[in-house]
Every structure is written in C-alpha cells, then in structure tokens.
Design a protein around this motif. Structure first.
Motif, PDB file in Angstrom:
ATOM      1  N   PHE B 109       0.836  -1.208   0.000  1.00  0.00           N
ATOM      2  CA  PHE B 109       0.000   0.000   0.000  1.00  0.00           C
ATOM      3  C   PHE B 109       0.871   1.260   0.000  1.00  0.00           C
ATOM      4  N   THR B 110       1.977   1.215   0.760  1.00  0.00           N
ATOM      5  CA  THR B 110       2.920   2.342   0.807  1.00  0.00           C
ATOM      6  C   THR B 110       3.447   2.647  -0.580  1.00  0.00           C
ATOM      7  N   LEU B 111       3.795   1.575  -1.277  1.00  0.00           N
ATOM      8  CA  LEU B 111       4.378   1.745  -2.605  1.00  0.00           C
ATOM      9  C   LEU B 111       3.338   2.277  -3.587  1.00  0.00           C
ATOM     10  N   TYR B 112       2.147   1.722  -3.524  1.00  0.00           N
ATOM     11  CA  TYR B 112       1.087   2.194  -4.431  1.00  0.00           C
ATOM     12  C   TYR B 112       0.871   3.699  -4.251  1.00  0.00           C
ATOM     13  N   LEU B 113       0.808   4.121  -2.988  1.00  0.00           N
ATOM     14  CA  LEU B 113       0.510   5.531  -2.744  1.00  0.00           C
ATOM     15  C   LEU B 113       1.708   6.446  -2.979  1.00  0.00           C
ATOM     16  N   SER B 114       2.879   5.871  -3.221  1.00  0.00           N
ATOM     17  CA  SER B 114       4.020   6.724  -3.572  1.00  0.00           C
ATOM     18  C   SER B 114       4.032   6.980  -5.079  1.00  0.00           C
ATOM     19  N   ARG B 115       3.182   6.295  -5.823  1.00  0.00           N
ATOM     20  CA  ARG B 115       3.047   6.499  -7.272  1.00  0.00           C
ATOM     21  C   ARG B 115       1.859   7.427  -7.532  1.00  0.00           C
ATOM     22  N   PRO B 116       1.631   7.805  -8.782  1.00  0.00           N
ATOM     23  CA  PRO B 116       0.487   8.701  -9.051  1.00  0.00           C
ATOM     24  C   PRO B 116      -0.852   7.968  -8.937  1.00  0.00           C
ATOM     25  N   ILE B 117      -1.127   7.489  -7.762  1.00  0.00           N
ATOM     26  CA  ILE B 117      -2.339   6.722  -7.501  1.00  0.00           C
ATOM     27  C   ILE B 117      -3.008   7.330  -6.271  1.00  0.00           C
ATOM     28  N   THR B 118      -4.292   7.569  -6.349  1.00  0.00           N
ATOM     29  CA  THR B 118      -4.991   8.064  -5.157  1.00  0.00           C
ATOM     30  C   THR B 118      -5.611   6.867  -4.430  1.00  0.00           C
ATOM     31  N   GLN B 119      -6.029   7.110  -3.227  1.00  0.00           N
ATOM     32  CA  GLN B 119      -6.667   6.048  -2.444  1.00  0.00           C
ATOM     33  C   GLN B 119      -7.927   5.559  -3.154  1.00  0.00           C
ATOM     34  N   VAL B 120      -8.615   6.473  -3.834  1.00  0.00           N
ATOM     35  CA  VAL B 120      -9.853   6.110  -4.517  1.00  0.00           C
ATOM     36  C   VAL B 120      -9.549   5.212  -5.731  1.00  0.00           C
ATOM     37  N   ASP B 121      -8.480   5.562  -6.472  1.00  0.00           N
ATOM     38  CA  ASP B 121      -8.059   4.698  -7.596  1.00  0.00           C
ATOM     39  C   ASP B 121      -7.798   3.289  -7.090  1.00  0.00           C
ATOM     40  N   TYR B 122      -7.093   3.245  -5.968  1.00  0.00           N
ATOM     41  CA  TYR B 122      -6.720   1.961  -5.375  1.00  0.00           C
ATOM     42  C   TYR B 122      -7.964   1.149  -5.014  1.00  0.00           C
ATOM     43  N   LEU B 123      -8.923   1.816  -4.406  1.00  0.00           N
ATOM     44  CA  LEU B 123     -10.155   1.142  -3.982  1.00  0.00           C
ATOM     45  C   LEU B 123     -10.948   0.641  -5.182  1.00  0.00           C
ATOM     46  N   LEU B 124     -11.038   1.470  -6.219  1.00  0.00           N
ATOM     47  CA  LEU B 124     -11.757   1.069  -7.433  1.00  0.00           C
ATOM     48  C   LEU B 124     -11.108  -0.178  -8.051  1.00  0.00           C
ATOM     49  N   ALA B 125      -9.778  -0.183  -8.059  1.00  0.00           N
ATOM     50  CA  ALA B 125      -9.064  -1.328  -8.632  1.00  0.00           C
ATOM     51  C   ALA B 125      -9.346  -2.590  -7.834  1.00  0.00           C
ATOM     52  N   LYS B 126      -9.363  -2.471  -6.523  1.00  0.00           N
ATOM     53  CA  LYS B 126      -9.621  -3.649  -5.692  1.00  0.00           C
ATOM     54  C   LYS B 126     -11.038  -4.171  -5.917  1.00  0.00           C
ATOM     55  N   ALA B 127     -11.994  -3.247  -6.074  1.00  0.00           N
ATOM     56  CA  ALA B 127     -13.378  -3.663  -6.363  1.00  0.00           C
ATOM     57  C   ALA B 127     -13.440  -4.355  -7.722  1.00  0.00           C
ATOM     58  N   ALA B 128     -12.661  -3.846  -8.665  1.00  0.00           N
ATOM     59  CA  ALA B 128     -12.664  -4.430 -10.016  1.00  0.00           C
ATOM     60  C   ALA B 128     -12.008  -5.809 -10.039  1.00  0.00           C
ATOM     61  N   ILE B 129     -11.188  -6.104  -9.053  1.00  0.00           N
ATOM     62  CA  ILE B 129     -10.590  -7.451  -8.965  1.00  0.00           C
ATOM     63  C   ILE B 129     -11.624  -8.425  -8.388  1.00  0.00           C
ATOM     64  N   LEU B 130     -12.287  -7.992  -7.312  1.00  0.00           N
ATOM     65  CA  LEU B 130     -13.170  -8.903  -6.586  1.00  0.00           C
ATOM     66  C   LEU B 130     -14.508  -9.143  -7.289  1.00  0.00           C
ATOM     67  N   ALA B 131     -15.106  -8.081  -7.820  1.00  0.00           N
ATOM     68  CA  ALA B 131     -16.468  -8.194  -8.375  1.00  0.00           C
ATOM     69  C   ALA B 131     -16.581  -9.251  -9.492  1.00  0.00           C
ATOM     70  N   PRO B 132     -15.682  -9.267 -10.482  1.00  0.00           N
ATOM     71  CA  PRO B 132     -15.836 -10.288 -11.527  1.00  0.00           C
ATOM     72  C   PRO B 132     -15.686 -11.711 -10.997  1.00  0.00           C
ATOM     73  N   LEU B 133     -14.831 -11.888  -9.987  1.00  0.00           N
ATOM     74  CA  LEU B 133     -14.652 -13.234  -9.427  1.00  0.00           C
ATOM     75  C   LEU B 133     -15.917 -13.685  -8.701  1.00  0.00           C
ATOM     76  N   ILE B 134     -16.537 -12.774  -7.946  1.00  0.00           N
ATOM     77  CA  ILE B 134     -17.788 -13.117  -7.257  1.00  0.00           C
ATOM     78  C   ILE B 134     -18.901 -13.350  -8.283  1.00  0.00           C
ATOM     79  N   ALA B 135     -18.895 -12.553  -9.349  1.00  0.00           N
ATOM     80  CA  ALA B 135     -19.932 -12.691 -10.391  1.00  0.00           C
ATOM     81  C   ALA B 135     -19.875 -14.066 -11.060  1.00  0.00           C
ATOM     82  N   MET B 136     -18.724 -14.705 -10.998  1.00  0.00           N
ATOM     83  CA  MET B 136     -18.624 -16.046 -11.588  1.00  0.00           C
ATOM     84  C   MET B 136     -19.484 -17.055 -10.823  1.00  0.00           C
ATOM     85  N   VAL B 137     -19.840 -16.726  -9.592  1.00  0.00           N
ATOM     86  CA  VAL B 137     -20.693 -17.612  -8.804  1.00  0.00           C
ATOM     87  C   VAL B 137     -22.129 -17.086  -8.750  1.00  0.00           C
TER      88      VAL B 137
END
Lengths: 117, 278
Positions: B109-137
């Motif tokens: 998380f430290t590294l992500y936030l040291s790049r041009p990434i906001t906390q919101v970008d990070y959260l959106l990305a995490k949702a985009a990882i989980l949602a398609p996997l859950i949708a498979m069920v």
C-alpha cells in the motif's frame, strides 16, 4: 519561501505521540541530507512530503504544491520507501515493470523499459 | 578534494489516463490471486458446484413432474441455490478479505501511494478485482442455466433471454453487496483473518439465527436481518416466484442501502487513510 521543499510550523501527531514538532525549513535545489536520531521525525517529514501523511498543523509544500492526494505531483517525484516490500513472487524485472505501469506507462513500453534499461 | 555529482537523465512521459494506472493495479492484483492455489480452487469449485446444481434443478424439473410451469418462475429456484451463499462467502473470505488487508500488512500500500495513484483509484481497482470473481458464482451459473434451458428446448428463447437479463441484474446486486461489504471489512484491519471472520459473521451469523428465530417466534420480519434472505426475496420477486415471507421492495432497499453505506464508508475511510509504518 520558494524552495523545492517549504515547511512552515508543520506538526504531526500519531495519536498522543508527536512525530514532528513545529518544523520550519526551506530546501533549495541540490542534494540535502537529513540527519537525526531515531524518532527525530525524518521519515514523518518524507511521508508528509510525498502525501502519505496529512499534517495536523502548519503548511508544507513540495515544488510549490500541497502533496496530499496530489497525483500530478507524485508523477514528478521519485521515492524509495524504507519498507520496500510488495509481493514476494514479483521478480526484480516485474517489480520495475509494475512501478512503470503504475506511473502510467503503457504495458508494452513498461516491459521493454524494464528489460533494456 | 572535490566531489563530482553524478548526472542522470529522467525519462519524461506524459501521464496516461487514470484508467490505465488503475488497470495496472488490477492486473497486478489478479496475477497475485491467480498464483494462489486457494483462490483458484475456491473459484473453480464454486463455479462448478453452483452451475451443476442449477443444471440438476433444470433437468429434474423436466424429468419429475412438479407442476412447475415452463416460465420465469422456475429460475427463482437456481437463483436461491444455497451453494451460491456458501461459495460467495468462501470466495469473499479467501480472496476478498486480503485484498486491502494484505497490502497494508506487506507495505504494498505504501508503494502504491508513492506512485500517481490516489486512495480512490486503489479502492476502485480492488473492487474491479473482486467483483468479476464473485460474479462467476452469482451471475454465470444462472446465465448458463438459462442458455442450456433454451438450447435444449426446455424453455422458449424469449423466456431464457428474459431470465438472463434478470439474472444479470439480481446477480449483479448480490455481487455489488458482497464486494462492498468485503472491501469494507478488509480495510478495517491489517489481518485478513478478521475480515474473513466478518464475512462469515455477516452471512451465516445473521442468516442462520434469523431463520431459526423467524420460525420460533413465527415472525418473518426477522428475515430482513439476513442479507441472504433479502437477496432470495428480491430474486423471487424479480422472477415472479413464491414469496419467502418478506416483501422484496423492502429487502431490495436494505441490500442497496447496506451496499451504498459500506461503499461510502470505505471510500471516506480510504480517502483519509495515512501510511503509518515503523
């Protein structure tokens, strides 16, 4: 003050622990080293500078801008965290490639830059 | 003695769109999950079990005369398949619980936030990882069931296509709910075990007591406490199936309300989160 780093009365608390106490300084171009004992606030200052922490008091700017949540500013700086761990399975090359992609470089170019440079 | 400072050139590139930076987090996160045997096994078995049980229900309805009409109401059964609840819980716990907690723990998380990434970008990305996997069920088995039903001529294509549309909406609702709640739980602690326990508490910790209590005191209103029963009520209402004792509009409002609240609280929390280490 128009330095690369300008800090005026900056303080940061971690709960009841004071991390940085009314820090005021201006750093210009060139190399600046920070020397101090454990707990002096060196890491806290760096984290405030790159927007990973929010100051509780005072004003801090990097290249004239507020670093908190400032994405364009992060694009212009390089930072090597003291705890530099990501995922253990990433190879060195993949790690560099990932960093370049997080900076917004296209995947193919990031792969090439990580391989050739 | 003189010191010669090193010279270097910096590779200047234009900052690409936010979408591409967010995609970099998604790609790294997906690669991480696809390397974990537990994530692969849970996803694979989850998709297989939920799909197979839905198809078994479909074939049974054709073999055994149950009085079930060949219309949309049939699909309320596969949508309420208990294996969906079980595997959604398992996937949320095994994959979702560590999405943020692991990054906090490993300092990624430290590294992500040291790049041009906001906390919101990070959260959106995490949702985009989980949602398609859950949708498979939550979505895929229903889509496959409707497709097979139409291909084998058990249902007309009109009904099957309508069922697919409703499945996407209803399954999407369940996917959004579990994505929002799981990420909220994952953002609370650096220990993913706590988030995983939270997922099971939200599911079984509410569903089983609510069901038992509703039967014991003969008051179905208690079922509103359980997200699974809320979902079953909504799915049943959407497919025109039998009522489970609670009103689907109220259940829908509860599911949407909790989803929005969890997403909002996580957003506010992540927007203000600071990187405090060592």
């Amino acid at each position: 003050m128009n330095g690369v780093v300008d800090a005026v009365g900056v303080s940061k608390w971690y709960g009841e622990v004071l991390g940085l106490n009314a820090f005021t300084a201006s750093f210009g171009k060139g190399i600046t080293g920070l020397v101090g004992p454990n707990g002096a606030g060196k890491s806290t200052l760096f984290k405030l500078l790159i927007g990973q922490l929010h100051s509780d008091q005072g004003k801090i700017t990097l290249l004239g801008e507020n670093p908190w949540n400032n994405v364009p500013l992060k694009r212009r700086i390089g930072y090597c965290p003291e705890q530099n761990q990501v995922y253990g399975w990433l190879t060195g090359q993949r790690f560099v490639e990932t960093l370049l992609r997080l900076d917004g470089m296209p995947a193919a170019q990031a792969r090439q830059e990580a391989t050739t440079r | 003695m003189s010191i010669t400072l090193p010279t270097y050139s910096r590779l200047e590139l234009p900052l690409l769109a936010r979408r591409q930076r967010v995609w970099a987090i998604i790609a790294t996160g997906l690669r991480k999950e696809l390397r974990r045997p537990a994530a692969i096994v849970v996803t694979g078995i989850g998709v297989a079990f939920t799909t197979i049980t839905s198809l078994v229900l479909l074939f049974l309805s054709q073999i055994i005369p149950t009085g079930q009409a060949a219309d949309l109401t049939f699909f309320a059964g596969p949508a309420s398949n208990f294996f969906v609840l079980f595997f959604v819980s398992l996937m949320a716990a095994v994959i979702g619980a560590g999405l943020i907690a692991d990054d906090m723990q490993s300092m990624a998380f430290t590294l992500y936030l040291s790049r041009p990434i906001t906390q919101v970008d990070y959260l959106l990305a995490k949702a985009a990882i989980l949602a398609p996997l859950i949708a498979m069920v939550t979505i895929l088995p229903l889509l496959l069931t409707a497709l097979v039903a139409a291909l084998l001529g058990f249902f007309s294509w009109t009904i099957a296509l309508e069922a697919m549309g409703i499945s996407i909406v209803v399954g999407g609702l369940l996917t959004l709910f579990y994505t929002a709640v799981t990420l909220f739980l994952s953002s609370l602690s650096r220990r993913k075990g706590i988030a995983a326990a939270g997922v099971f508490a939200v599911n079984f910790g509410l569903t089983i007591p609510a069901t038992v209590l509703a039967l014991a005191i003969r008051n179905d209103s208690i079922l509103y406490m359980s997200p699974w029963n809320d979902y079953v009520a909504v799915a049943s209402g959407a497919f025109g199936g039998p009522s489970i004792g609670i009103d689907w509009p109220v259940a829908l409002a509860i599911l949407l309300g909790v989803t929005v609240l969890a997403a909002l609280v996580t957003y506010v929390r992540m927007k203000a989160v600071e990187v405090v280490t060592g």
